[in-house]
Design a protein around this motif. Structure first.
Motif, short mmCIF file in Angstrom:
data_model
loop_
_atom_site.label_atom_id
_atom_site.label_comp_id
_atom_site.label_asym_id
_atom_site.label_seq_id
_atom_site.Cartn_x
_atom_site.Cartn_y
_atom_site.Cartn_z
N SER A 81 4.11 6.67 3.70
CA SER A 81 2.80 5.85 3.51
C SER A 81 3.00 5.47 1.93
O SER A 81 2.89 6.37 1.23
N LEU A 82 2.87 4.29 1.86
CA LEU A 82 3.46 3.50 0.49
C LEU A 82 1.89 2.91 -0.30
O LEU A 82 2.08 2.45 -1.23
N VAL A 83 0.70 3.24 0.42
CA VAL A 83 -0.31 2.32 0.08
C VAL A 83 -1.16 3.34 -0.85
O VAL A 83 -1.62 4.28 -0.06
N PRO A 84 -1.17 3.16 -2.03
CA PRO A 84 -2.14 4.36 -2.91
C PRO A 84 -3.59 4.42 -2.47
O PRO A 84 -4.32 3.43 -1.91
N LEU A 85 -3.88 5.77 -2.12
CA LEU A 85 -5.27 6.22 -1.82
C LEU A 85 -5.41 6.07 -0.33
O LEU A 85 -6.69 6.43 0.02
N ARG A 86 -4.62 5.44 0.30
CA ARG A 86 -5.00 5.14 1.72
C ARG A 86 -5.27 6.48 2.57
O ARG A 86 -6.24 6.51 3.44
N GLY A 137 8.76 12.48 -10.91
CA GLY A 137 10.17 12.39 -10.41
C GLY A 137 10.39 13.48 -9.47
O GLY A 137 10.97 13.22 -8.37
N CYS A 138 9.97 14.68 -9.64
CA CYS A 138 9.91 15.83 -8.91
C CYS A 138 9.38 15.56 -7.65
O CYS A 138 9.91 16.05 -6.59
N SER A 139 8.19 15.06 -7.72
CA SER A 139 7.33 14.91 -6.44
C SER A 139 8.07 13.86 -5.72
O SER A 139 8.15 13.70 -4.15
N VAL A 140 8.53 12.76 -6.07
CA VAL A 140 9.30 11.88 -5.24
C VAL A 140 10.51 12.45 -4.58
O VAL A 140 10.82 12.07 -3.47
N LEU A 141 11.06 13.44 -5.30
CA LEU A 141 12.51 14.10 -4.61
C LEU A 141 11.86 14.83 -3.44
O LEU A 141 12.52 14.81 -2.45
N VAL A 142 10.70 15.54 -3.63
CA VAL A 142 10.22 16.33 -2.83
C VAL A 142 9.57 15.60 -1.60
O VAL A 142 10.20 15.81 -0.31
N GLU A 143 9.13 14.42 -1.61
CA GLU A 143 8.87 13.62 -0.69
C GLU A 143 9.93 13.01 -0.01
O GLU A 143 9.74 12.77 1.46
N ALA A 144 10.88 12.63 -0.73
CA ALA A 144 12.10 11.92 0.01
C ALA A 144 12.89 13.16 0.85
O ALA A 144 13.38 12.81 2.16
N ALA A 145 12.70 14.41 0.44
CA ALA A 145 13.37 15.40 1.22
C ALA A 145 12.49 15.79 2.44
O ALA A 145 12.90 15.95 3.59
N GLN A 146 11.24 15.59 2.48
CA GLN A 146 10.43 15.66 3.70
C GLN A 146 10.82 14.76 4.65
O GLN A 146 11.04 14.85 5.80
N TYR A 147 11.13 13.32 4.06
CA TYR A 147 11.48 12.17 4.97
C TYR A 147 12.81 12.48 5.56
O TYR A 147 13.03 12.12 6.76
N VAL A 148 13.95 12.79 4.70
CA VAL A 148 15.14 12.89 5.22
C VAL A 148 15.30 14.15 6.20
O VAL A 148 16.23 13.74 7.19
N LEU A 149 14.66 15.29 6.09
CA LEU A 149 14.85 16.35 6.48
C LEU A 149 13.82 16.30 8.01
O LEU A 149 14.02 17.39 8.78
N ARG A 150 13.18 15.27 8.25
CA ARG A 150 12.47 14.99 9.43
C ARG A 150 11.35 16.25 9.57
O ARG A 150 11.42 16.88 10.66
N SER A 156 3.94 10.45 1.09
CA SER A 156 2.73 9.72 0.91
C SER A 156 2.89 9.56 -0.69
O SER A 156 3.12 10.40 -1.47
N VAL A 157 2.69 8.27 -0.95
CA VAL A 157 2.50 8.03 -2.28
C VAL A 157 1.40 8.55 -3.15
O VAL A 157 1.29 8.92 -4.27
N ASP A 158 0.42 9.06 -2.26
CA ASP A 158 -0.66 9.77 -2.71
C ASP A 158 -0.46 11.11 -3.18
O ASP A 158 -0.80 11.64 -4.47
N ASP A 159 0.53 11.64 -2.46
CA ASP A 159 0.89 13.08 -3.13
C ASP A 159 1.82 12.97 -4.43
O ASP A 159 1.40 14.03 -5.28
N VAL A 160 2.67 11.86 -4.29
CA VAL A 160 3.34 11.70 -5.81
C VAL A 160 2.27 11.55 -7.04
O VAL A 160 2.24 12.13 -8.20
N LEU A 161 1.14 10.69 -6.83
CA LEU A 161 -0.11 10.61 -7.78
C LEU A 161 -0.72 11.55 -8.20
O LEU A 161 -0.94 11.97 -9.11
N LEU A 162 -1.16 12.53 -7.01
CA LEU A 162 -1.82 13.62 -7.33
C LEU A 162 -0.98 14.61 -8.06
O LEU A 162 -1.58 15.32 -8.68
N ASN A 163 0.37 14.76 -7.51
CA ASN A 163 1.11 15.87 -8.10
C ASN A 163 1.25 15.43 -9.91
O ASN A 163 1.22 16.31 -10.76
#
Length: 203
Positions: A81-86, A137-150, A156-163
């Protein structure tokens, strides 16, 4: 046995219980580090030791919890999810303010310990913009790991912003102590320039 281990390491309740159980060991680790530093004459031994242990102790459990797999982990593809706050607006529109509150507060706390303590430990990080970039940056790594590891979670970009915001707010909360860290860093002994030998004038 598998179900028992899963109850400890694969659930939110289990992670919380483990975090509480290891608190005495975290305190012991901070004491051992501080004692070793005091023996070697390191300045601010306790602050550095507590900051290092606190960053790990206050961050790992949160990352652990958001990396827990969902019910269909491995069976469904990763979602983004790449739309902020959606995502937050969607939860609020569904009439679940409690869920939205828990999600917001939880995401603000993921890297709060990092944001609060990193500037106290590392003078180079005594800056809100740097903490924001580090947490993002750390949040992006975590979100990317969630995606890659399925993991059956939404990256979500919201998680990155809030983190990042949570880390930034925590950094502001500890800002009054940054000056001490910076001054101690500036007081470290520096290598003196080699003296210049002058040849006496020969008449």
């Amino acid at each position: 046995m598998v179900d028992g281990w899963h109850g400890w390491v694969g659930t939110f309740t289990g992670v919380v219980l483990i975090t509480v159980a290891v608190l005495p060991f975290a305190v012991l680790a901070a004491w051992a580090l501080a004692r070793r530093r005091r023996v070697t004459g390191t300045t601010l031994a306790w602050r550095k030791s507590l900051a290092e242990v606190g960053i790990v102790y206050g961050t790992v459990p949160w990352v652990w919890m958001i990396m827990l797999p969902g019910d269909q982990a491995g069976a469904v593809p990763g979602r983004v999810s790449l739309v902020p706050l959606r995502d937050l607006f969607t939860i609020l529109a569904d009439g679940e303010p409690l869920r939205a509150t828990v999600q917001v507060v939880g995401n603000l706390l993921v890297f709060a310990a990092l944001g609060f303590l990193a500037p106290l430990r590392f003078a180079a990080l005594a800056s809100v913009p740097r903490i924001l970039m580090l947490a993002a940056g750390c949040s992006v790594l975590v979100e990317a790991a969630q995606y890659v590891l399925r993991l059956d979670r939404v990256s979500s970009v919201d998680d990155v912003l809030l983190n990042a915001v949570g880390a930034g707010l925590a950094a502001l909360a500890s800002r009054r102590w940054w000056r001490t860290t910076a001054s101690v860093s500036s007081d470290q002994p520096r290598t003196a320039p080699a003296p210049v030998l002058q040849t006496p004038d020969v008449p």
